[in-house]
Design a protein around this motif. Structure first.
Motif, PDB file in Angstrom:
ATOM      1  N   ALA A  21       3.203   3.995  11.417  1.00  0.00           N
ATOM      2  CA  ALA A  21       3.796   3.079  10.428  1.00  0.00           C
ATOM      3  C   ALA A  21       4.321   3.863   9.219  1.00  0.00           C
ATOM      4  O   ALA A  21       5.386   3.539   8.684  1.00  0.00           O
ATOM      5  CB  ALA A  21       2.763   2.042   9.996  1.00  0.00           C
ATOM      6  N   ILE A  22       3.603   4.880   8.814  1.00  0.00           N
ATOM      7  CA  ILE A  22       4.065   5.726   7.701  1.00  0.00           C
ATOM      8  C   ILE A  22       5.369   6.410   8.087  1.00  0.00           C
ATOM      9  O   ILE A  22       6.324   6.446   7.295  1.00  0.00           O
ATOM     10  CB  ILE A  22       2.981   6.750   7.305  1.00  0.00           C
ATOM     11  CG1 ILE A  22       1.803   6.037   6.631  1.00  0.00           C
ATOM     12  CG2 ILE A  22       3.550   7.844   6.402  1.00  0.00           C
ATOM     13  CD1 ILE A  22       0.571   6.913   6.429  1.00  0.00           C
ATOM     14  N   LEU A  23       5.437   6.940   9.291  1.00  0.00           N
ATOM     15  CA  LEU A  23       6.677   7.584   9.745  1.00  0.00           C
ATOM     16  C   LEU A  23       7.822   6.589   9.807  1.00  0.00           C
ATOM     17  O   LEU A  23       8.962   6.916   9.444  1.00  0.00           O
ATOM     18  CB  LEU A  23       6.472   8.251  11.111  1.00  0.00           C
ATOM     19  CG  LEU A  23       5.561   9.469  11.131  1.00  0.00           C
ATOM     20  CD1 LEU A  23       5.375   9.972  12.554  1.00  0.00           C
ATOM     21  CD2 LEU A  23       6.114  10.573  10.237  1.00  0.00           C
ATOM     22  N   ALA A  24       7.533   5.373  10.259  1.00  0.00           N
ATOM     23  CA  ALA A  24       8.581   4.342  10.314  1.00  0.00           C
ATOM     24  C   ALA A  24       9.107   4.063   8.911  1.00  0.00           C
ATOM     25  O   ALA A  24      10.324   3.921   8.708  1.00  0.00           O
ATOM     26  CB  ALA A  24       8.033   3.070  10.948  1.00  0.00           C
ATOM     27  N   ARG A  25       8.208   3.989   7.934  1.00  0.00           N
ATOM     28  CA  ARG A  25       8.648   3.764   6.549  1.00  0.00           C
ATOM     29  C   ARG A  25       9.477   4.928   6.053  1.00  0.00           C
ATOM     30  O   ARG A  25      10.511   4.764   5.414  1.00  0.00           O
ATOM     31  CB  ARG A  25       7.427   3.521   5.653  1.00  0.00           C
ATOM     32  CG  ARG A  25       7.662   3.583   4.164  1.00  0.00           C
ATOM     33  CD  ARG A  25       8.779   2.637   3.692  1.00  0.00           C
ATOM     34  NE  ARG A  25       9.104   2.849   2.307  1.00  0.00           N
ATOM     35  CZ  ARG A  25       9.995   3.731   1.844  1.00  0.00           C
ATOM     36  NH1 ARG A  25      10.653   4.518   2.670  1.00  0.00           N
ATOM     37  NH2 ARG A  25      10.241   3.829   0.554  1.00  0.00           N
ATOM     38  N   ASP A  35       3.737   4.268  -2.819  1.00  0.00           N
ATOM     39  CA  ASP A  35       4.612   3.378  -2.042  1.00  0.00           C
ATOM     40  C   ASP A  35       4.145   3.278  -0.591  1.00  0.00           C
ATOM     41  O   ASP A  35       4.168   2.200   0.007  1.00  0.00           O
ATOM     42  CB  ASP A  35       6.063   3.866  -2.068  1.00  0.00           C
ATOM     43  CG  ASP A  35       6.729   3.683  -3.414  1.00  0.00           C
ATOM     44  OD1 ASP A  35       6.262   2.842  -4.206  1.00  0.00           O
ATOM     45  OD2 ASP A  35       7.723   4.405  -3.671  1.00  0.00           O
ATOM     46  N   LEU A  36       3.726   4.405  -0.049  1.00  0.00           N
ATOM     47  CA  LEU A  36       3.267   4.419   1.345  1.00  0.00           C
ATOM     48  C   LEU A  36       1.931   3.700   1.501  1.00  0.00           C
ATOM     49  O   LEU A  36       1.632   3.171   2.566  1.00  0.00           O
ATOM     50  CB  LEU A  36       3.155   5.859   1.848  1.00  0.00           C
ATOM     51  CG  LEU A  36       4.486   6.613   1.975  1.00  0.00           C
ATOM     52  CD1 LEU A  36       4.227   8.090   2.257  1.00  0.00           C
ATOM     53  CD2 LEU A  36       5.364   6.003   3.051  1.00  0.00           C
ATOM     54  N   SER A  37       1.133   3.664   0.442  1.00  0.00           N
ATOM     55  CA  SER A  37      -0.183   3.010   0.488  1.00  0.00           C
ATOM     56  C   SER A  37      -0.093   1.493   0.468  1.00  0.00           C
ATOM     57  O   SER A  37      -0.991   0.806   0.971  1.00  0.00           O
ATOM     58  CB  SER A  37      -1.038   3.459  -0.694  1.00  0.00           C
ATOM     59  OG  SER A  37      -1.235   4.837  -0.681  1.00  0.00           O
ATOM     60  N   LYS A  38       0.952   0.947  -0.130  1.00  0.00           N
ATOM     61  CA  LYS A  38       1.039  -0.496  -0.374  1.00  0.00           C
ATOM     62  C   LYS A  38       0.821  -1.380   0.855  1.00  0.00           C
ATOM     63  O   LYS A  38       0.074  -2.352   0.773  1.00  0.00           O
ATOM     64  CB  LYS A  38       2.370  -0.837  -1.039  1.00  0.00           C
ATOM     65  CG  LYS A  38       2.417  -0.407  -2.485  1.00  0.00           C
ATOM     66  CD  LYS A  38       3.759  -0.703  -3.115  1.00  0.00           C
ATOM     67  CE  LYS A  38       3.796  -0.123  -4.525  1.00  0.00           C
ATOM     68  NZ  LYS A  38       5.118  -0.230  -5.125  1.00  0.00           N
ATOM     69  N   PRO A  39       1.435  -1.117   1.999  1.00  0.00           N
ATOM     70  CA  PRO A  39       1.260  -2.044   3.124  1.00  0.00           C
ATOM     71  C   PRO A  39      -0.120  -1.996   3.797  1.00  0.00           C
ATOM     72  O   PRO A  39      -0.422  -2.831   4.639  1.00  0.00           O
ATOM     73  CB  PRO A  39       2.324  -1.627   4.131  1.00  0.00           C
ATOM     74  CG  PRO A  39       3.063  -0.488   3.561  1.00  0.00           C
ATOM     75  CD  PRO A  39       2.418  -0.090   2.293  1.00  0.00           C
ATOM     76  N   PHE A  40      -0.936  -1.030   3.429  1.00  0.00           N
ATOM     77  CA  PHE A  40      -2.210  -0.844   4.116  1.00  0.00           C
ATOM     78  C   PHE A  40      -3.374  -1.282   3.237  1.00  0.00           C
ATOM     79  O   PHE A  40      -3.357  -1.098   2.034  1.00  0.00           O
ATOM     80  CB  PHE A  40      -2.399   0.620   4.512  1.00  0.00           C
ATOM     81  CG  PHE A  40      -1.262   1.156   5.323  1.00  0.00           C
ATOM     82  CD1 PHE A  40      -1.080   0.755   6.636  1.00  0.00           C
ATOM     83  CD2 PHE A  40      -0.347   2.029   4.756  1.00  0.00           C
ATOM     84  CE1 PHE A  40      -0.008   1.232   7.376  1.00  0.00           C
ATOM     85  CE2 PHE A  40       0.723   2.513   5.496  1.00  0.00           C
ATOM     86  CZ  PHE A  40       0.890   2.110   6.806  1.00  0.00           C
ATOM     87  N   SER A  41      -4.386  -1.832   3.867  1.00  0.00           N
ATOM     88  CA  SER A  41      -5.596  -2.208   3.128  1.00  0.00           C
ATOM     89  C   SER A  41      -6.577  -1.035   3.171  1.00  0.00           C
ATOM     90  O   SER A  41      -7.657  -1.124   3.736  1.00  0.00           O
ATOM     91  CB  SER A  41      -6.212  -3.470   3.724  1.00  0.00           C
ATOM     92  OG  SER A  41      -6.509  -3.265   5.082  1.00  0.00           O
ATOM     93  N   MET A  42      -6.124   0.077   2.580  1.00  0.00           N
ATOM     94  CA  MET A  42      -6.986   1.256   2.496  1.00  0.00           C
ATOM     95  C   MET A  42      -6.711   1.954   1.172  1.00  0.00           C
ATOM     96  O   MET A  42      -5.680   1.720   0.539  1.00  0.00           O
ATOM     97  CB  MET A  42      -6.765   2.189   3.697  1.00  0.00           C
ATOM     98  CG  MET A  42      -5.390   2.782   3.812  1.00  0.00           C
ATOM     99  SD  MET A  42      -5.195   3.942   5.197  1.00  0.00           S
ATOM    100  CE  MET A  42      -5.293   2.863   6.586  1.00  0.00           C
ATOM    101  N   SER A  43      -7.609   2.801   0.809  1.00  0.00           N
ATOM    102  CA  SER A  43      -7.487   3.504  -0.472  1.00  0.00           C
ATOM    103  C   SER A  43      -6.388   4.563  -0.400  1.00  0.00           C
ATOM    104  O   SER A  43      -6.003   5.014   0.683  1.00  0.00           O
ATOM    105  CB  SER A  43      -8.818   4.163  -0.819  1.00  0.00           C
ATOM    106  OG  SER A  43      -9.097   5.186   0.123  1.00  0.00           O
ATOM    107  N   ALA A  44      -5.928   4.963  -1.570  1.00  0.00           N
ATOM    108  CA  ALA A  44      -4.940   6.038  -1.645  1.00  0.00           C
ATOM    109  C   ALA A  44      -5.480   7.331  -1.028  1.00  0.00           C
ATOM    110  O   ALA A  44      -4.742   8.024  -0.317  1.00  0.00           O
ATOM    111  CB  ALA A  44      -4.492   6.248  -3.083  1.00  0.00           C
TER     112      ALA A  44
END
Length: 122
Positions: A21-25, A35-44
């Motif tokens: 998903a990060i690569l797709a973004r 910005d990459l952290s926003k769609p995920f429910s995980m810490s930076a």
């Protein structure tokens, strides 16, 4: 110590859905870690761990522009993986073509009159 197998490293990095998903973004353009952290429910820090795996595989690079550390997609390892997969795709397409030819042969050999039975199917 043997040098790492880049293809194995690439596939290991691609094995995780978050990293894909990060690569797709990143395929849409550079992005910061936040910005990459926003769609995920995980810490930076958890996202940063994924980014480090992607960096070690050569799939992304990270630069520094003042306070901003943008991540950027690096396509070369993906192209190498695609090339490796492509050789097997060609193999399976050839096998499917042969299967299609065989099925066509079977269809032309079946009599068109009457119901097929054990006796009239070759």
């Amino acid at each position: 110590m043997q040098p790492p197998d880049t293809l194995s490293t690439t596939f290991a990095a691609l094995a995780d859905p978050t990293r894909r998903a990060i690569l797709a973004r990143l395929s849409q353009g550079e992005a910061s870690v936040s910005d990459l952290s926003k769609p995920f429910s995980m810490s930076a820090p958890a996202v940063t761990k994924h980014l480090k795996v992607l960096q070690r595989a050569g799939l992304i690079s990270q630069s520094r522009q003042a306070q901003w550390r943008p991540c950027k997609l690096q396509a070369k390892p993906l192209m190498e993986a695609a090339d490796w997969v492509a050789q097997y795709r060609q193999h399976w397409e050839e096998r499917l073509d042969r299967l299609e030819d065989y099925l066509q042969t079977l269809q032309t050999d079946i009599p068109t009159t009457g119901t097929p039975t054990k006796e009239n199917i070759p």
